[in-house]
Design a protein around this motif. Structure first.
Motif, PDB file in Angstrom:
ATOM      1  N   GLU A 253       0.866  -1.178   0.000  1.00 19.17           N
ATOM      2  CA  GLU A 253       0.000   0.000   0.000  1.00 19.17           C
ATOM      3  C   GLU A 253       0.899   1.223   0.000  1.00 19.17           C
ATOM      4  N   GLU A 254       0.526   2.220  -0.773  1.00 19.09           N
ATOM      5  CA  GLU A 254       1.279   3.474  -0.797  1.00 19.09           C
ATOM      6  C   GLU A 254       0.343   4.608  -0.415  1.00 19.09           C
ATOM      7  N   ARG A 255       0.749   5.354   0.593  1.00 23.24           N
ATOM      8  CA  ARG A 255      -0.042   6.502   1.044  1.00 23.24           C
ATOM      9  C   ARG A 255       0.021   7.606  -0.007  1.00 23.24           C
ATOM     10  N   LEU A 256      -1.040   8.328  -0.142  1.00 24.20           N
ATOM     11  CA  LEU A 256      -1.122   9.384  -1.141  1.00 24.20           C
ATOM     12  C   LEU A 256      -0.074  10.466  -0.915  1.00 24.20           C
ATOM     13  N   ASP A 257       0.158  10.840   0.343  1.00 25.87           N
ATOM     14  CA  ASP A 257       1.182  11.856   0.627  1.00 25.87           C
ATOM     15  C   ASP A 257       2.558  11.399   0.166  1.00 25.87           C
ATOM     16  N   GLU A 258       2.866  10.123   0.376  1.00 25.82           N
ATOM     17  CA  GLU A 258       4.156   9.564  -0.049  1.00 25.82           C
ATOM     18  C   GLU A 258       4.278   9.609  -1.579  1.00 25.82           C
ATOM     19  N   PHE A 259       3.220   9.201  -2.270  1.00 23.69           N
ATOM     20  CA  PHE A 259       3.207   9.198  -3.730  1.00 23.69           C
ATOM     21  C   PHE A 259       3.380  10.613  -4.279  1.00 23.69           C
ATOM     22  N   ILE A 260       2.626  11.567  -3.743  1.00 26.56           N
ATOM     23  CA  ILE A 260       2.702  12.950  -4.212  1.00 26.56           C
ATOM     24  C   ILE A 260       4.091  13.531  -3.958  1.00 26.56           C
ATOM     25  N   SER A 261       4.655  13.240  -2.813  1.00 26.51           N
ATOM     26  CA  SER A 261       6.001  13.727  -2.496  1.00 26.51           C
ATOM     27  C   SER A 261       7.030  13.180  -3.484  1.00 26.51           C
ATOM     28  N   ARG A 262       6.937  11.894  -3.804  1.00 22.17           N
ATOM     29  CA  ARG A 262       7.870  11.287  -4.748  1.00 22.17           C
ATOM     30  C   ARG A 262       7.704  11.875  -6.144  1.00 22.17           C
ATOM     31  N   VAL A 263       6.465  12.028  -6.590  1.00 23.57           N
ATOM     32  CA  VAL A 263       6.214  12.610  -7.910  1.00 23.57           C
ATOM     33  C   VAL A 263       6.704  14.053  -7.954  1.00 23.57           C
ATOM     34  N   ALA A 264       6.459  14.822  -6.892  1.00 23.68           N
ATOM     35  CA  ALA A 264       6.920  16.214  -6.841  1.00 23.68           C
ATOM     36  C   ALA A 264       8.432  16.291  -6.961  1.00 23.68           C
ATOM     37  N   THR A 265       9.138  15.370  -6.313  1.00 26.42           N
ATOM     38  CA  THR A 265      10.594  15.340  -6.397  1.00 26.42           C
ATOM     39  C   THR A 265      11.044  15.046  -7.815  1.00 26.42           C
ATOM     40  N   GLU A 266      10.380  14.079  -8.463  1.00 26.32           N
ATOM     41  CA  GLU A 266      10.711  13.764  -9.855  1.00 26.32           C
ATOM     42  C   GLU A 266      10.475  14.963 -10.759  1.00 26.32           C
ATOM     43  N   LEU A 267       9.432  15.711 -10.490  1.00 23.67           N
ATOM     44  CA  LEU A 267       9.039  16.806 -11.370  1.00 23.67           C
ATOM     45  C   LEU A 267       9.769  18.111 -11.088  1.00 23.67           C
ATOM     46  N   GLU A 268      10.569  18.178 -10.032  1.00 23.14           N
ATOM     47  CA  GLU A 268      11.312  19.389  -9.717  1.00 23.14           C
ATOM     48  C   GLU A 268      12.543  19.560 -10.592  1.00 23.14           C
ATOM     49  N   LEU A 269      12.771  18.645 -11.487  1.00 18.48           N
ATOM     50  CA  LEU A 269      13.964  18.671 -12.312  1.00 18.48           C
ATOM     51  C   LEU A 269      13.828  19.762 -13.377  1.00 18.48           C
ATOM     52  N   ASP A 270      14.285  20.954 -13.055  1.00 14.61           N
ATOM     53  CA  ASP A 270      14.136  22.105 -13.949  1.00 14.61           C
ATOM     54  C   ASP A 270      14.911  21.959 -15.242  1.00 14.61           C
ATOM     55  N   THR A 271      15.835  21.023 -15.305  1.00 18.07           N
ATOM     56  CA  THR A 271      16.632  20.869 -16.504  1.00 18.07           C
ATOM     57  C   THR A 271      15.988  19.952 -17.535  1.00 18.07           C
ATOM     58  N   LEU A 272      14.800  19.426 -17.247  1.00 18.69           N
ATOM     59  CA  LEU A 272      14.127  18.577 -18.222  1.00 18.69           C
ATOM     60  C   LEU A 272      13.773  19.380 -19.462  1.00 18.69           C
ATOM     61  N   PRO A 273      14.039  18.842 -20.656  1.00 17.44           N
ATOM     62  CA  PRO A 273      13.653  19.565 -21.865  1.00 17.44           C
ATOM     63  C   PRO A 273      12.143  19.500 -22.059  1.00 17.44           C
ATOM     64  N   GLY A 274      11.530  20.607 -22.467  1.00 20.87           N
ATOM     65  CA  GLY A 274      10.089  20.628 -22.726  1.00 20.87           C
ATOM     66  C   GLY A 274       9.308  20.176 -21.518  1.00 20.87           C
ATOM     67  N   PRO A 275       8.187  19.478 -21.763  1.00 21.04           N
ATOM     68  CA  PRO A 275       7.364  19.036 -20.643  1.00 21.04           C
ATOM     69  C   PRO A 275       7.999  17.902 -19.861  1.00 21.04           C
ATOM     70  N   GLY A 276       8.975  17.187 -20.441  1.00 17.39           N
ATOM     71  CA  GLY A 276       9.625  16.101 -19.732  1.00 17.39           C
ATOM     72  C   GLY A 276       8.860  14.799 -19.757  1.00 17.39           C
ATOM     73  N   VAL A 277       7.538  14.823 -19.781  1.00 21.98           N
ATOM     74  CA  VAL A 277       6.727  13.607 -19.731  1.00 21.98           C
ATOM     75  C   VAL A 277       5.950  13.476 -21.031  1.00 21.98           C
ATOM     76  N   GLN A 278       5.958  12.279 -21.560  1.00 21.94           N
ATOM     77  CA  GLN A 278       5.144  11.979 -22.737  1.00 21.94           C
ATOM     78  C   GLN A 278       4.355  10.707 -22.449  1.00 21.94           C
ATOM     79  N   ALA A 279       3.156  10.633 -22.973  1.00 21.23           N
ATOM     80  CA  ALA A 279       2.328   9.432 -22.876  1.00 21.23           C
ATOM     81  C   ALA A 279       1.795   9.147 -24.273  1.00 21.23           C
ATOM     82  N   PRO A 280       2.616   8.481 -25.108  1.00 22.38           N
ATOM     83  CA  PRO A 280       2.207   8.289 -26.494  1.00 22.38           C
ATOM     84  C   PRO A 280       1.009   7.361 -26.682  1.00 22.38           C
TER      85      PRO A 280
END
Length: 117
Positions: free
Chosen positions: A34-61
């Motif tokens: 089980e993963e708590r929502l706060d834990e998940f959001i914190s991890r995703v926020a850390t992944e997304l703080e990468l200001d050096t990502l080109p463009g949006p950084g995420v694609q879902a083709p």
């Protein structure tokens, strides 16, 4: 799933609260847990703080929806200071929905640095 991809692209991790239940069941990587929502959001926020990502950084083709499940093929670029170019991260995640919210997910990633061809 469109809202989930939008949140990842705009790097607004707190928006995930409207999409997931607390806690959700997670299968992989690693043991089922089980993963708590706060834990998940914190991890995703850390992944997304990468200001050096080109463009949006995420694609879902690709996103395939059937019944109460959705399969998302995703990739994003993650900077790796030891390489001369960013390293792609890519994989598949299967989501299960109940009452309009994600209750469970199964995730598998490609080997780091390979990305989708």
């Amino acid at each position: 799933m469109a809202r989930y991809v939008e949140i990842r692209q705009t790097r607004e991790a707190e928006g995930l609260r409207e999409l997931f239940i607390d806690p959700m069941v997670v299968h992989g990587p690693g043991p089922t847990r089980e993963e708590r929502l706060d834990e998940f959001i914190s991890r995703v926020a850390t992944e997304l703080e990468l200001d050096t990502l080109p463009g949006p950084g995420v694609q879902a083709p690709d996103c395939i929806v059937a019944g109460n499940k959705a399969l998302l093929r995703w990739n994003y670029w993650h900077p790796n200071p030891t390489l001369t170019r960013p390293s792609p991260l890519a994989g598949l995640t299967l989501y299960a929905f109940q009452s309009g919210k994600i209750v469970e997910r199964w995730q598998a990633g490609l080997p780091p640095g390979t990305g989708w061809e």
